[in-house]
Write an enzyme that holds these catalytic residues in place. Structure first.
Site, PDB file in Angstrom:
ATOM      1  N   LYS A   1      -2.896  -9.008   9.405  1.00  0.00           N
ATOM      2  CA  LYS A   1      -2.911  -7.731  10.123  1.00  0.00           C
ATOM      3  C   LYS A   1      -2.075  -6.672   9.400  1.00  0.00           C
ATOM      4  O   LYS A   1      -2.473  -5.508   9.296  1.00  0.00           O
ATOM      5  CB  LYS A   1      -2.352  -7.923  11.539  1.00  0.00           C
ATOM      6  CG  LYS A   1      -3.285  -8.674  12.481  1.00  0.00           C
ATOM      7  CD  LYS A   1      -2.556  -8.988  13.791  1.00  0.00           C
ATOM      8  CE  LYS A   1      -3.471  -9.630  14.818  1.00  0.00           C
ATOM      9  NZ  LYS A   1      -2.734 -10.073  16.013  1.00  0.00           N
TER      10      LYS A   1
ATOM     11  N   SER B   1      -3.954 -10.061  21.856  1.00  0.00           N
ATOM     12  CA  SER B   1      -3.035  -9.312  20.989  1.00  0.00           C
ATOM     13  C   SER B   1      -3.205  -7.810  21.046  1.00  0.00           C
ATOM     14  O   SER B   1      -2.362  -7.072  20.549  1.00  0.00           O
ATOM     15  CB  SER B   1      -3.128  -9.817  19.548  1.00  0.00           C
ATOM     16  OG  SER B   1      -4.293  -9.352  18.945  1.00  0.00           O
TER      17      SER B   1
END
Ligand SMILES: [Ca+2]
Ligand SMILES: [Ca+2]
Ligand SMILES: [Ca+2]
Ligand SMILES: [Ca+2]
Ligand SMILES: [Ca+2]
Ligand SMILES: [Ca+2]
Ligand SMILES: [Ca+2]
Ligand SMILES: [Ca+2]
Ligand SMILES: [Ca+2]
Ligand SMILES: [Ca+2]
Ligand SMILES: [Ca+2]
Ligand SMILES: [Ca+2]
Lengths: 213, 213, 213, 213, 213, 213
Positions: free
Chosen positions: F138, F95
């Protein structure tokens, strides 16, 4: 049994602070250069994280060679060896980052290291200093060994404030955020007595290079 | 069954002292050079710490080539091999550091090694000698083998003082703190009978190099 | 089922003696050279100790090339491969040291190997031959295979004396202490029938090299 | 489901015989060359022993290039890849040695491989063929696949004699002791229809090389 | 959630078919070239067998560069990277062989890949296509993703015939035995809209090379 | 304790979003360049998948150097180091792909990174952005750290829509499908205050290269 190294006339020897199972300890970072091809050798049973710290410190130095007054050709014409005694004791973690960087800067510039100073802190590639653990034990070890000044990340100030101040009355502290501050404090402006003379190939003539961007 | 090597007419053979499960032992460090590209080969089932000691000793030598009278070009035009018999016996630890350094210095300078001398001690990159363990067992083994002089770190003096002096009355001890002292004691000033002649490429002309710092 | 190799007209094939779980055995060391860059290839499922023996033997050869009549340029212009059949049988230990050294010397000098000879012994970097184990089993295997002469370390003489002499009445023994003695016994003075012609680059002119020390 | 490859117009494809848990099998060794630097690539999930067989076969070829009519420069100007399908099946052991050697010789010389031939045997560095196991299973598999001729080590003759002869009445056997015999049988004298043209750098002029010994 | 890639205007993107624990899946093979030295990089958590497939496909391409219209100098002046998303999913097996080969051929020739086509099959070094497993699951996944044409080994025809034909009525199948057939079907004759211009060093003059055999 | 980096005057520092056992976190990607040979160094205890992401991002950059305004010679004349503090914390997964790519593009072009922006997404070799997990955690971490804009794969839009909108009212989102879109958003058009001047060898003259295809 650990002794402080406080001879400012050899470049590249800097005192770090380690935190081990048996408590805090000082450790000496040693650097040496010899004519070669830019190979980096690390020894002293260093773990992965510590090796990466060394590589990160070296990249910082290479990327900031001009401002530190280092001729970039030294990085490819000399080999760098960093050793941390005792050779049989495994060592790891990021907290020797700024100590290794100071050692490297001293050996490449031949500048003196300030005597009776020690330091602990992680270094990042952009030259930031990050806080590390085990501060109390490290400080007490430094004190016992005769260290007079200590460089720490400003985020470690709270760890110092928690220590009984009578234990650390002989120590002065420098709180920093950047590598640049570390080097300003730890390295003296002058070179060691018999500085190495680097032998380098002539630079290519201007007609053979161009600058872009 | 171990024999002492006491022929001072071959460069690079030096007696070290090891401490094993079956007690103290002498071991011979052998070095040889051959035309090549500066490759270092280590053999004799050496462990990580011992290999790092060898590399550290070699870096010390390279960084101090001038003062030791070694032409720096030898390091890149000759390959160095260090072997410690017996080949099938695993060996490790930092205590052969000064022995390997003495062996390397002898082979690169072609200076004779003093006969009947043995040594044990860790070497650091800045040329400091650190104390090691197992002194009593090592000394007794050296005595049995016919060694007459022993070089040790000054911090190991207390270990000698604890030995029953009647056992060691035929031995004389040299206590040192630096590699420089080790080499002054262990190497004779003259070269071996038929010293190797190193074949080296001509140095670059002055116009092609520059010295900085 | 093992057969003795006794054709003295191919360089580099030498009979060694191994000691395995099923008793003593002979093994053939094969060497070959081909134009290349000095790469050493070892095959036959050799263990670490055996590989180090090969490397030590090769370093000995390189360091003593002049006295053995080998042009040093061969070491960098030809690749050396040492193989020990059978390829699927793991082999280890230092006792093939002198056999590998003899094989290498034969291939680099193109000298014939004496037929019906076998040998076992560890080699050190300075050319000393060290004793090895399993002597009785190895000798009986050599005898069964038709070997007539055997080279051993002088320290293995006592192992031979313990064998029932009627078993070994057809064998003659050479006890040695140095590699030099091994080669004097095992290699014939002349070259094989069709010796390899080594193609080498011209040596640099004298003006481009200098000799020091 | 394994099919025999019997097209003699592509160089480097040779049929070997393997012995697996599910019985005997044929396997095809494929070789290819492409302009490069002499790199050897092995694929098909080959084990250590099989890789060493390939390397040994290649060293044999390099050392005997002249007599096989191969220009030695091909070994450094072309990369060799040997692949053994099926790619996901692990394979090991020394018995593909002579098959790989035949495949390599065919690709480097561009000579045709005899159709309907298969082989099994270990190769040594001096070109000797050694016997291998699983002969009965391998032979029956070859027979089922349509193989007509089989090359084996002469020491495997006894294994053939133990097979019920009615099973193998369509097969002819070649018993050999050396690689030279293998190649004489398995390779046809002529080249494949469109042989590769090797592009090679000009040889150095005579004035720049010398031959010694 | 997997989407079909059907843009024929970027070279090197080809749809493969994988068989995983959760059933059949499509996967995209991506290739890219950049100026370099001929280094091959593989990413996407590829296992050993899949890596060997890639290397085998590349060797095929190098050995057949002329007939595919690829200038052999591209292989040494450009680096090739093959990536298979998703980056965190481990992938293995030989069945992406022909897909990787098609991707590589497209990127080196800059030819368009036919849209709505997918393929699965092992590749061998001589350009043969071998059958693979999991056909039913792969085909159903391709169908769901919108694939219109599928390339398979002719030996996988029986696996297609076992599928209920109503599920696959929108798919057309190509059964092949060789890589050459795969490329004829999967690559369009023309180049992508903005083909890469390869920058290559001038070929050596004829006087400096020779062709042999 | 994590702080946002929002100084747009150093090239190569970009904020990523990570998802760890203790929840979401921001992480800073640092890049630096120094004169060298094109070596890529990755540090910060990165796992295999993350390292492959970095290599994939770099290949994308090399293959698209022209359109990004990067002189291809920089890739071979400078070494790139990417470090992700904290140095002792293991990190893995795909990611950070677009964050590393943005960092690299900034350092090679010396363009400013937009302040107060963060991003998360996998990158593929053809420049596609793939969705990643842990979005909610996140985003909340980014919000706490003072991030104002976030770049995500358009396939992650549904994850944002599931978050209570009051938590993220100060954040603006950019949904993208390609790397090109990421760079258009995250990099400002101008260079940092004191851009690096790349020192490059002169390009070969036109007469020495040719373009093909
Ligand atoms: Ca680790
Ligand atoms: Ca400053
Ligand atoms: Ca270890
Ligand atoms: Ca002195
Ligand atoms: Ca071992
Ligand atoms: Ca002699
Ligand atoms: Ca193995
Ligand atoms: Ca013949
Ligand atoms: Ca595997
Ligand atoms: Ca065609
Ligand atoms: Ca992994
Ligand atoms: Ca754009």
């Amino acid at each position: 049994d650990k002794e402080l190294y406080a001879d400012d006339d050899i470049a590249g020897i800097v005192t770090g602070l380690a935190w081990t199972q048996v408590g805090g300890e000082i450790l000496l970072i040693e650097s040496s250069l010899s004519r070669g091809k830019g190979v980096l050798t690390l020894s002293g049973q260093l773990g992965d994280v510590m090796k990466e710290s060394a590589v990160t410190a070296l990249s910082y130095l290479k990327a900031h060679a001009d401002e530190l007054g280092i001729d970039y050709r030294v990085f490819t014409c000399y080999d760098l060896h960093i050793h941390i005694p005792a050779g049989a004791v495994p060592k790891d973690g990021p907290s020797a980052g700024i100590t290794m960087l100071t050692s490297m800067t001293s050996i490449y510039t031949q500048r003196k290291v300030k005597p009776y100073i020690a330091m602990t802190g992680e270094v990042t590639l952009r030259g930031k200093v990050l806080p590390v653990g085990g501060i109390k034990e490290k400080i007490l070890a430094a004190n016992r060994a005769g260290v007079k000044e200590i460089i720490l990340c400003s985020k470690n100030r709270k760890d110092i404030e928690e220590i009984n101040q009578s234990y650390i009355k002989d120590l002065s502290f420098h709180y920093v955020d950047t590598v640049d501050q570390v080097l300003d404090i730890a390295l003296l402006p002058g070179q060691v007595g018999k500085p190495m003379k680097f032998v380098l190939p002539e630079e290519k003539e201007q007609s053979e290079v161009e600058k872009v961007y």
